[in-house]
Structures are given as structure tokens and as C-alpha cells.
Design an enzyme around this catalytic site. Sequence first.
Site, PDB file in Angstrom:
ATOM      1  N   ASP A 120      37.267  39.068  45.600  1.00  0.00           N
ATOM      2  CA  ASP A 120      38.796  39.095  45.982  1.00  0.00           C
ATOM      3  C   ASP A 120      39.059  39.609  47.294  1.00  0.00           C
ATOM      4  O   ASP A 120      38.275  40.457  48.191  1.00  0.00           O
ATOM      5  CB  ASP A 120      39.324  40.116  45.052  1.00  0.00           C
ATOM      6  CG  ASP A 120      41.016  40.115  44.589  1.00  0.00           C
ATOM      7  OD1 ASP A 120      41.037  38.847  44.840  1.00  0.00           O
ATOM      8  OD2 ASP A 120      41.299  40.824  43.912  1.00  0.00           O
ATOM      9  N   GLY A 121      40.184  39.056  47.767  1.00  0.00           N
ATOM     10  CA  GLY A 121      40.777  39.348  48.941  1.00  0.00           C
ATOM     11  C   GLY A 121      40.737  38.224  50.188  1.00  0.00           C
ATOM     12  O   GLY A 121      41.177  38.482  51.282  1.00  0.00           O
ATOM     13  N   ASN A 122      40.296  37.006  49.711  1.00  0.00           N
ATOM     14  CA  ASN A 122      40.178  35.943  50.522  1.00  0.00           C
ATOM     15  C   ASN A 122      41.649  35.502  51.212  1.00  0.00           C
ATOM     16  O   ASN A 122      41.696  35.090  52.572  1.00  0.00           O
ATOM     17  CB  ASN A 122      39.572  34.617  49.876  1.00  0.00           C
ATOM     18  CG  ASN A 122      38.220  34.999  49.536  1.00  0.00           C
ATOM     19  OD1 ASN A 122      37.548  35.660  49.721  1.00  0.00           O
ATOM     20  ND2 ASN A 122      37.698  33.629  48.740  1.00  0.00           N
TER      21      ASN A 122
ATOM     22  N   ARG B 128      45.435  30.346  53.654  1.00  0.00           N
ATOM     23  CA  ARG B 128      44.538  30.895  52.675  1.00  0.00           C
ATOM     24  C   ARG B 128      43.368  30.161  52.549  1.00  0.00           C
ATOM     25  O   ARG B 128      42.273  31.026  52.281  1.00  0.00           O
ATOM     26  CB  ARG B 128      45.300  30.936  51.251  1.00  0.00           C
ATOM     27  CG  ARG B 128      46.608  31.631  51.046  1.00  0.00           C
ATOM     28  CD  ARG B 128      47.070  31.427  49.733  1.00  0.00           C
ATOM     29  NE  ARG B 128      46.119  31.675  48.642  1.00  0.00           N
ATOM     30  CZ  ARG B 128      45.845  32.935  48.130  1.00  0.00           C
ATOM     31  NH1 ARG B 128      46.477  34.060  48.574  1.00  0.00           N
ATOM     32  NH2 ARG B 128      44.954  33.074  47.432  1.00  0.00           N
TER      33      ARG B 128
ATOM     34  N   HIS C 136      38.990  31.489  52.027  1.00  0.00           N
ATOM     35  CA  HIS C 136      38.020  30.898  50.812  1.00  0.00           C
ATOM     36  C   HIS C 136      36.656  30.595  51.859  1.00  0.00           C
ATOM     37  O   HIS C 136      35.516  30.686  51.488  1.00  0.00           O
ATOM     38  CB  HIS C 136      38.476  29.771  50.070  1.00  0.00           C
ATOM     39  CG  HIS C 136      39.527  30.139  49.224  1.00  0.00           C
ATOM     40  ND1 HIS C 136      39.514  31.196  48.448  1.00  0.00           N
ATOM     41  CD2 HIS C 136      40.627  29.536  48.912  1.00  0.00           C
ATOM     42  CE1 HIS C 136      40.523  31.482  47.681  1.00  0.00           C
ATOM     43  NE2 HIS C 136      41.453  30.482  48.127  1.00  0.00           N
TER      44      HIS C 136
ATOM     45  N   GLU D  27      42.425  30.994  34.942  1.00  0.00           N
ATOM     46  CA  GLU D  27      43.651  31.400  35.100  1.00  0.00           C
ATOM     47  C   GLU D  27      43.978  30.665  36.796  1.00  0.00           C
ATOM     48  O   GLU D  27      45.087  30.458  37.231  1.00  0.00           O
ATOM     49  CB  GLU D  27      43.893  32.908  35.388  1.00  0.00           C
ATOM     50  CG  GLU D  27      44.020  33.757  33.786  1.00  0.00           C
ATOM     51  CD  GLU D  27      42.580  33.787  33.600  1.00  0.00           C
ATOM     52  OE1 GLU D  27      41.572  34.008  34.270  1.00  0.00           O
ATOM     53  OE2 GLU D  27      42.691  33.939  32.089  1.00  0.00           O
ATOM     54  N   ASN D  28      42.895  30.577  37.322  1.00  0.00           N
ATOM     55  CA  ASN D  28      42.942  29.777  38.771  1.00  0.00           C
ATOM     56  C   ASN D  28      43.773  28.681  38.866  1.00  0.00           C
ATOM     57  O   ASN D  28      44.113  28.367  39.983  1.00  0.00           O
ATOM     58  CB  ASN D  28      41.672  30.033  39.770  1.00  0.00           C
ATOM     59  CG  ASN D  28      41.307  31.726  39.959  1.00  0.00           C
ATOM     60  OD1 ASN D  28      40.244  31.911  40.383  1.00  0.00           O
ATOM     61  ND2 ASN D  28      42.189  32.428  40.153  1.00  0.00           N
TER      62      ASN D  28
ATOM     63  N   ARG E 209      47.166  28.264  40.497  1.00  0.00           N
ATOM     64  CA  ARG E 209      47.432  28.286  41.989  1.00  0.00           C
ATOM     65  C   ARG E 209      47.824  26.871  42.527  1.00  0.00           C
ATOM     66  O   ARG E 209      47.688  25.570  41.874  1.00  0.00           O
ATOM     67  CB  ARG E 209      45.978  28.700  42.656  1.00  0.00           C
ATOM     68  CG  ARG E 209      45.583  29.845  42.429  1.00  0.00           C
ATOM     69  CD  ARG E 209      44.350  30.542  43.263  1.00  0.00           C
ATOM     70  NE  ARG E 209      44.209  31.838  42.900  1.00  0.00           N
ATOM     71  CZ  ARG E 209      43.665  32.743  43.725  1.00  0.00           C
ATOM     72  NH1 ARG E 209      43.374  32.204  45.035  1.00  0.00           N
ATOM     73  NH2 ARG E 209      43.434  33.840  43.201  1.00  0.00           N
TER      74      ARG E 209
ATOM     75  N   ARG F  79      33.961  45.025  43.033  1.00  0.00           N
ATOM     76  CA  ARG F  79      35.043  44.345  43.119  1.00  0.00           C
ATOM     77  C   ARG F  79      35.614  44.671  44.619  1.00  0.00           C
ATOM     78  O   ARG F  79      35.920  45.903  44.957  1.00  0.00           O
ATOM     79  CB  ARG F  79      36.193  44.811  42.315  1.00  0.00           C
ATOM     80  CG  ARG F  79      37.307  44.139  42.443  1.00  0.00           C
ATOM     81  CD  ARG F  79      38.426  43.817  41.203  1.00  0.00           C
ATOM     82  NE  ARG F  79      39.333  42.792  41.525  1.00  0.00           N
ATOM     83  CZ  ARG F  79      39.967  42.166  40.784  1.00  0.00           C
ATOM     84  NH1 ARG F  79      39.957  42.194  39.439  1.00  0.00           N
ATOM     85  NH2 ARG F  79      40.912  41.365  41.186  1.00  0.00           N
TER      86      ARG F  79
ATOM     87  N   ARG G  74      40.935  46.182  38.765  1.00  0.00           N
ATOM     88  CA  ARG G  74      40.775  45.540  37.418  1.00  0.00           C
ATOM     89  C   ARG G  74      39.592  44.743  37.141  1.00  0.00           C
ATOM     90  O   ARG G  74      38.757  44.503  38.206  1.00  0.00           O
ATOM     91  CB  ARG G  74      42.098  44.397  37.491  1.00  0.00           C
ATOM     92  CG  ARG G  74      43.328  44.963  37.458  1.00  0.00           C
ATOM     93  CD  ARG G  74      44.431  43.727  37.606  1.00  0.00           C
ATOM     94  NE  ARG G  74      44.182  42.933  38.675  1.00  0.00           N
ATOM     95  CZ  ARG G  74      44.989  43.069  40.030  1.00  0.00           C
ATOM     96  NH1 ARG G  74      45.823  44.034  39.920  1.00  0.00           N
ATOM     97  NH2 ARG G  74      44.871  42.120  40.924  1.00  0.00           N
TER      98      ARG G  74
HETATM   99  C1  FPP Z   1      39.627  35.248  45.232  1.00  0.00           C
HETATM  100  O1  FPP Z   1      40.438  35.637  46.388  1.00  0.00           O
HETATM  101  C2  FPP Z   1      38.481  34.319  45.715  1.00  0.00           C
HETATM  102  C3  FPP Z   1      38.574  32.977  44.813  1.00  0.00           C
HETATM  103  C4  FPP Z   1      39.653  32.803  43.785  1.00  0.00           C
HETATM  104  C5  FPP Z   1      37.717  32.098  45.394  1.00  0.00           C
HETATM  105  C6  FPP Z   1      36.275  32.571  45.779  1.00  0.00           C
HETATM  106  C7  FPP Z   1      35.544  31.822  45.997  1.00  0.00           C
HETATM  107  C8  FPP Z   1      34.670  31.323  47.023  1.00  0.00           C
HETATM  108  C9  FPP Z   1      34.369  32.714  47.995  1.00  0.00           C
HETATM  109  C10 FPP Z   1      33.851  30.421  47.523  1.00  0.00           C
HETATM  110  C11 FPP Z   1      32.549  30.505  46.583  1.00  0.00           C
HETATM  111  C12 FPP Z   1      31.847  29.262  46.914  1.00  0.00           C
HETATM  112  C13 FPP Z   1      30.714  28.891  46.308  1.00  0.00           C
HETATM  113  C14 FPP Z   1      30.142  27.410  46.342  1.00  0.00           C
HETATM  114  C15 FPP Z   1      30.169  29.451  44.740  1.00  0.00           C
HETATM  115  P1  FPP Z   1      41.938  35.493  46.286  1.00  0.00           P
HETATM  116  O2  FPP Z   1      42.215  34.076  46.844  1.00  0.00           O
HETATM  117  O3  FPP Z   1      42.651  35.832  45.302  1.00  0.00           O
HETATM  118  O4  FPP Z   1      42.447  36.612  47.420  1.00  0.00           O
HETATM  119  P2  FPP Z   1      43.822  37.205  47.360  1.00  0.00           P
HETATM  120  O5  FPP Z   1      43.879  38.226  46.205  1.00  0.00           O
HETATM  121  O6  FPP Z   1      43.823  38.004  48.721  1.00  0.00           O
HETATM  122  O7  FPP Z   1      45.003  36.215  47.500  1.00  0.00           O
END
Ligand code: FPP
Length: 265
Positions: A35-37, A48, A52, A82-83, A86, A203, A209
Site C-alpha cells: 500500500d501507498g503507491n 499515481r 505503481h 474493490e480496485n 478506481r 502492510r 486494516r
Molecule cells: C496500493 O497502493 C497498490 C496497488 C493497488 C497496486 C499494487 C501493484 C503493484 C505494486 C504492481 C505489481 C505488479 C505485478 C506484476 C504483480 P495505492 O494505490 O492504494 O496507494 P495509496 O493508498 O497511497 O493511494
Amino acid sequence: MSRSPAITTDHSRICTYPTGLDPHRMPSHVAVIMDGNGRWAKARGLPRIMGHRAGVEALKTTLRLCSEWGIRTLTVYAFSTENWSRPGDEVNFLMTLFERVLQRELDSLQSEQVRISFLGDLEPLPNRLKELIAEARELTASNTGIRFNVCTNYGGRRELVLAAQKLARRSARGELDPELIDENIFADELFTGSEVDPDLLIRTSGERRISNFLLWQLAYAEIHVTDVLWPDFDAAALIQALADYQTRCRRFGGIDPITSDRLGS
Ligand code: FPP
């Protein structure tokens, strides 16, 4: 098969462990909510999707280190049921990113003996991604290294409902006596099948959570929450998570023989 989370590690591999970690107390199965991308990208004034993209590098590092340190299974939450809510552009970017990464990394996954699986309801994914997933799974199926599970269009509640439906269908066909359904029979119907349960859940980004992740399988997992945002999750952060895990006394609902003596119970 037994569902007790294993605490042993594959010591047949020659591993170099970082100082401070006990090679005999490594988790067998590590699960990660990456989490946190988005916040990582926002903090840098980037879109954003750049978060990723950077998250993929953190994932590659984590997979390589887990493999090097003899951890047998790494399960990551890449895309939840749920994603889909987005923005369309972000969802499309993620699907294309999964495709690109799979294409680009397949050779190195194979040479590192990684066995990759995608867990979740894969049907709604784009056709090209489904083809690549099937190809990667087939190509790496007999590899002997780390098992790498990528949870994609995964939801813990959905997984439980689908398992219940499969068991109900088998019972309705007269193939399964409902009275005989136990935890092992139930667990076999989950996406994780015969996989042992995670020992450690990590996490990132400070959220406390489990967000519909592995609801059944995390029953006895130790949980490590770090404020580090996923793209910044590096060797030091992984070592910290593993060291935290090694401080835990796992009782699985029983008692700790050392402290129970002291308490006279
Ligand atoms: C959550 O951060 C991250 C995701 C929903 C995507 C995770 C995917 C990757 C790291 C790529 C993985 C690639 C492969 C091929 C498996 P968020 O977007 O919810 O961050 P935020 O809470 O800061 O908005």
C-alpha cells in the site's frame, strides 16, 4: 494436509542471512499488502501511476530477497475486487503494467526457479493478461524455488463465498456429506488450495486494516505494519519486518510453556 502455519524454512538452499536475523526462525510464508503507491507519487508531484511503476521495483527486490533468504512462499495483494472502482485510466494502467511486467520478467522468474501463480477470480481480466498468466503458470509450474502468489481481482469474502458455492454444489450432487466438511476440506476450495497459511503479514503505508485480504488464511498470522510507503520498501524494511516477526511468541491459541510456568498455570 495440515493447516498449521509452518515455522520451518527451506535450509537446503545456501542462504546468506543479514546480521540480526535468526535463520531458524524465518517465516515460511510471507504475505504483503503493498500500500501507498499513490501517496508516494503524490509526495513527488507525480501521477499515481508512477507510484505503481515504482512499486514493481520494490516487489522485485522483495521477491529476490525472500527467495535468497529461503522463504518458501510470498503472496502479494496486487489488485483487489474493490480496485475496479478506481478511475478507468488507473485500472487500465495497472492491467497493462501486469502484462508488461509478466512479459519482461518471465525469463528471470524462470531462471530463478520461481513458481508463479495468480490467485483470484481471473475471468474478468483482459484476455491478453489471462493468456500471459496461463503461460507463466505453466512455464514455472515445476520450478523448485519460491512460490510467488499474485492476488489479482482477489477478495477474501468473494473467495469464501465461491468456496461455499463449490462445496454446496458437491453436496447437492451427492458427492460430499455436509457433515464431513471440515477446515481442511473447506480450505482446499480456496484460491490458495493446499498452500500453508501465511506466518507473517506485512502492510505498508501505516494503515491498520486487512482490507479483505486472505480472511481465512491470516487467522494466526503475525502482523507487521510499517509507515514505509510500498515503493520505498527495501531490504532494510524487510529485515525490520522479519526481525519483528522473530520477536513474536506464536501460541496458536495455546499457551507459552515458558511464561505459563512462571505464572504457575
Ligand atoms: C496500493 O497502493 C497498490 C496497488 C493497488 C497496486 C499494487 C501493484 C503493484 C505494486 C504492481 C505489481 C505488479 C505485478 C506484476 C504483480 P495505492 O494505490 O492504494 O496507494 P495509496 O493508498 O497511497 O493511494
